[in-house]
Write an enzyme that holds these catalytic residues in place. Sequence first.
Site, short mmCIF file in Angstrom:
data_model
loop_
_atom_site.label_atom_id
_atom_site.label_comp_id
_atom_site.label_asym_id
_atom_site.label_seq_id
_atom_site.Cartn_x
_atom_site.Cartn_y
_atom_site.Cartn_z
N HIS A 187 -4.25 -6.02 -0.53
CA HIS A 187 -3.76 -4.75 -0.27
C HIS A 187 -2.87 -4.39 -1.42
O HIS A 187 -2.15 -5.24 -2.02
CB HIS A 187 -3.23 -4.72 1.36
CG HIS A 187 -2.05 -5.29 1.44
ND1 HIS A 187 -0.63 -5.02 1.01
CD2 HIS A 187 -1.57 -6.60 2.00
CE1 HIS A 187 0.26 -5.82 1.29
NE2 HIS A 187 -0.53 -6.87 1.88
N ASP A 198 -0.62 -1.73 -0.98
CA ASP A 198 0.18 -0.94 -0.67
C ASP A 198 1.67 -2.09 -0.56
O ASP A 198 1.63 -3.19 -0.37
CB ASP A 198 0.29 -0.31 0.80
CG ASP A 198 -0.16 -1.28 1.99
OD1 ASP A 198 -1.08 -2.00 1.43
OD2 ASP A 198 0.31 -0.96 2.92
N ASP A 251 4.48 -9.83 -1.67
CA ASP A 251 3.52 -9.30 -0.65
C ASP A 251 3.04 -8.06 -0.96
O ASP A 251 3.72 -6.87 -0.84
CB ASP A 251 4.39 -9.15 0.92
CG ASP A 251 3.56 -8.65 1.82
OD1 ASP A 251 2.16 -8.73 1.64
OD2 ASP A 251 3.93 -8.24 2.91
N GLU A 279 -2.06 -1.43 4.50
CA GLU A 279 -2.03 -2.76 5.40
C GLU A 279 -0.76 -2.78 5.94
O GLU A 279 -0.53 -3.38 7.22
CB GLU A 279 -2.51 -3.79 4.44
CG GLU A 279 -2.30 -5.40 5.15
CD GLU A 279 -1.15 -5.95 5.45
OE1 GLU A 279 -1.17 -6.91 6.30
OE2 GLU A 279 0.04 -5.45 4.98
N GLU A 280 0.28 -2.13 5.44
CA GLU A 280 1.92 -2.40 5.91
C GLU A 280 2.16 -1.56 7.15
O GLU A 280 3.43 -1.57 7.61
CB GLU A 280 2.63 -2.26 4.89
CG GLU A 280 2.62 -3.51 3.92
CD GLU A 280 2.84 -4.84 4.02
OE1 GLU A 280 2.98 -5.03 5.16
OE2 GLU A 280 3.04 -5.80 3.15
N GLU A 337 -3.34 -13.02 0.56
CA GLU A 337 -1.55 -12.81 1.09
C GLU A 337 -0.76 -14.23 0.74
O GLU A 337 -1.23 -14.99 0.48
CB GLU A 337 -1.73 -12.72 2.62
CG GLU A 337 -2.31 -11.47 3.13
CD GLU A 337 -1.11 -10.51 3.25
OE1 GLU A 337 0.02 -10.61 2.84
OE2 GLU A 337 -1.37 -9.39 3.76
N HIS A 356 8.71 -8.21 2.54
CA HIS A 356 9.54 -7.14 3.30
C HIS A 356 11.19 -7.19 2.97
O HIS A 356 11.72 -6.46 3.56
CB HIS A 356 9.39 -6.90 4.58
CG HIS A 356 7.99 -6.91 5.13
ND1 HIS A 356 7.30 -6.49 6.28
CD2 HIS A 356 6.63 -6.81 4.23
CE1 HIS A 356 6.01 -6.59 6.20
NE2 HIS A 356 5.71 -6.63 4.74
#
Length: 357
Positions: free
Chosen positions: A71, A73, A98, A128-129, A157, A331
């Site tokens: 992903h 994003d 990530d 995705e997030e 990932e 994150h």
Amino acid sequence: MSTPLDLSQDAAALTAQLVDVPSVSLEEKPLADLVESALRALPHLEVDRDGDAVVARTRLGRAERVVLAGHLDTVPIADNLPSRLDGDGVLWGCGTSDMKAGVAVQLRLAATLTAPNRDLTYVFYDAEEIAAEFNGLKRLAERHPDWLAGDFAVLLEPTDGRVDGGCQGTLRVQVRTTGKRAHSARSWLGENAIHKAAPILARLAAYEPRRVEIDGLVYPEGLNAVMIEGGHAGNVIPDTCAVTVNYRFAPNQTEEEALERVRRVFDGFEVVLTDSAPGALPGLAHPAAVAFVAAIGTPPAAKEAWTDVARFSALGVPAVNYGPGDPTLAHTREEHVAVAAVLEAERRLTDWLTTGD
């Protein structure tokens, strides 16, 4: 105007370039434009786009097709852009782990593997997030399932360089109580719905989560309160309360079976399902998966989270998680990735896709 992506640089340098193009969920277009432009410049690839998802494929007539997905994003930026490379060979910044390091590896493979031993599909997708309704891979599966067809898939990932098989399922419910509203000065005239939630929390505290072994991998489950809502004002006895509970379950359970297990835990209370996603079984028995695990060279483990491998599993494509970066840094304000880990992931995937079976 962003600088075009330079796919000739190594995967670590390319990670830094990707990180420096902000792409918070639903704001991926500038990065998706750069990815599409870079891929369309490669004559050995066929490129398609849907929204801010870009898919590129080889058409070599190989006996097997592998899908490599990631992903574009990130979560919201936390004062951690632009990227920064320190003297210890560590790249810092939003999305480093990530999962822009994994995306950089995908792009490098797309540029350098002109004659791989398997046909390849590269999937770069958006959102995705955030909530599943926005997920670009979900949209592709619904609109263009043929774009995602393959014999085996790798989701890049962050896994700290190990192969993580399958993924947990996840669901959220609200466990609700009701009471009677009253003035707090005359509380005996009411029934406090928040107080009635105490047995819900007691059951959660007493719950012993299972550890489920599937194909030699152990999936730890979890049942946890993640939010409590109730109350109207500082002088009002509340008449409603809702405890939001998240159940992370082993992938040998269906969503329906998982929900029934939760309902049994909270027997006697109103339980309302608010969100659910199935898990994915390890998928390590497929010959391509066996070859992949051997090429990576480390014992596989269970994925202790939900990931989009579940979407591939639902399409009948066995899938695993594998990528550079520490998933526990995802994150966080301190998100970073080791340059050596990014280069190692590129090397191992290149070896798998160019030598042997």
